[in-house]
Write an enzyme that holds these catalytic residues in place. Structure first.
Site, short mmCIF file in Angstrom:
data_model
loop_
_atom_site.label_atom_id
_atom_site.label_comp_id
_atom_site.label_asym_id
_atom_site.label_seq_id
_atom_site.Cartn_x
_atom_site.Cartn_y
_atom_site.Cartn_z
N CYS A 90 0.87 -1.19 0.00
CA CYS A 90 0.00 0.00 0.00
C CYS A 90 0.90 1.23 0.00
O CYS A 90 1.95 1.23 -0.63
CB CYS A 90 -0.96 -0.02 1.19
SG CYS A 90 -0.14 -0.08 2.81
N GLY A 91 0.52 2.28 0.71
CA GLY A 91 1.36 3.47 0.76
C GLY A 91 2.51 3.35 1.75
O GLY A 91 3.65 3.68 1.44
#
Length: 283
Positions: A239-240
């Site tokens: 993800c981030g």
């Protein structure tokens, strides 16, 4: 599905056990920098009675420049001991969104060998919606004793991702929004280019949720199957910064696919190395 494999608890179940001295309830709220929310301040204003605040940024690797990277085992051990967690504690985690950052802490405990770890389904919003009380009082904490059993097989590194580009052994599931994945929307960390790793599949974690809770097992399985994910396929979630990826890990466990690896550095690490390949509609 055994105890460790069904990691959800309802607000009603938690309410009935809230006075259990063996219970350790942790508020694991964390928000993206763009949200301008202070989770610790919100915790002080109102939390589930007896809960302690688990600071994802503080309980992380102090030697890393990346956000909230997994700490060394002994660092994690000392941090959760200060929160009153022992090896025999029944840990319940929740967050202020419903299901977001609590999944990261659930994953962390599993990485460090703790099996008795559950998430509050629907988080604090569900607790409040069902009329259960909150408190603004500090909890009395007796230090715990927590010995770590670290499982490196639940964690992927940047080198693992680079190796996987060559072997194609695992499918990378990216939990960020479709716009960030395609490179058409900016990253919340403005110094980073958006886009994705070659070969990765987009699976925004929000697709797995409905009203702050995971969708049904049948719906989740259909979402995975629509992306060609079948039981036995090796996966890596990303993800981030390693938070929302854990929502996918949680859904995979609940669907019976087992605990898959999570890329701890995620996009923040990958995109900060300019020689790493990035696929983007905005090159």
């Amino acid at each position: 599905m055994n105890h460790a494999e069904f990691p959800l608890i309802s607000p009603n179940e938690l309410s009935g056990r809230i006075d259990d001295p063996n219970l350790a309830v942790l508020d694991c709220s964390w928000y993206l920098p763009t949200e301008n929310r202070n989770p610790e301040h919100e915790f002080r204003s109102g939390h589930i009675p007896g809960a302690r605040f688990f600071d994802i940024d503080a309980i992380s690797d102090p030697d890393s420049d990346l956000p909230h990277m997994l700490p060394k085992p002994e660092y994690f051990s000392k941090a959760v001991e200060r929160l009153g967690v022992s090896n025999d504690s029944q840990v319940i985690v929740y967050d202020g969104k419903g299901l977001f950052s609590a999944a990261r802490v659930w994953w962390m405990f599993r990485v460090f060998g703790h099996q008795s770890i559950h998430l509050l389904s629907g988080g604090l919003p569900a607790w409040l919606a069902e009329g259960f009380p909150t408190s603004n009082q500090d909890s009395e904490i007796t230090s715990g004793t927590f010995d770590v059993d670290f499982d490196s097989g639940k964690v992927a590194s940047m080198q693992d991702i680079l190796n996987n580009l060559e072997t194609g052994e695992s499918v990378v599931l990216d939990a960020r929004s479709a716009g960030r994945f395609m490179g058409t929307d900016p990253e919340p960390r403005p110094e980073l280019k958006s886009g994705h790793m070659p070969g990765a599949l987009s699976l925004p974690f929000t697709e797995l949720l409905e009203d702050g809770r995971l969708k049904s097992v049948e719906e989740l399985k259909q979402i995975f199957e629509n992306r060609g994910i079948v039981n036995g396929r090796k996966l890596i979630t990303s993800c981030g910064s390693g938070v929302s990826a854990a929502v996918i890990n949680l859904a995979l466990v609940i669907c019976g696919y087992g605990m898959q690896r999570l890329y701890d550095g995620s996009w923040t690490e990958w995109a900060s190395h300019t020689d790493n390949p990035v696929v983007s509609e905005n090159p």
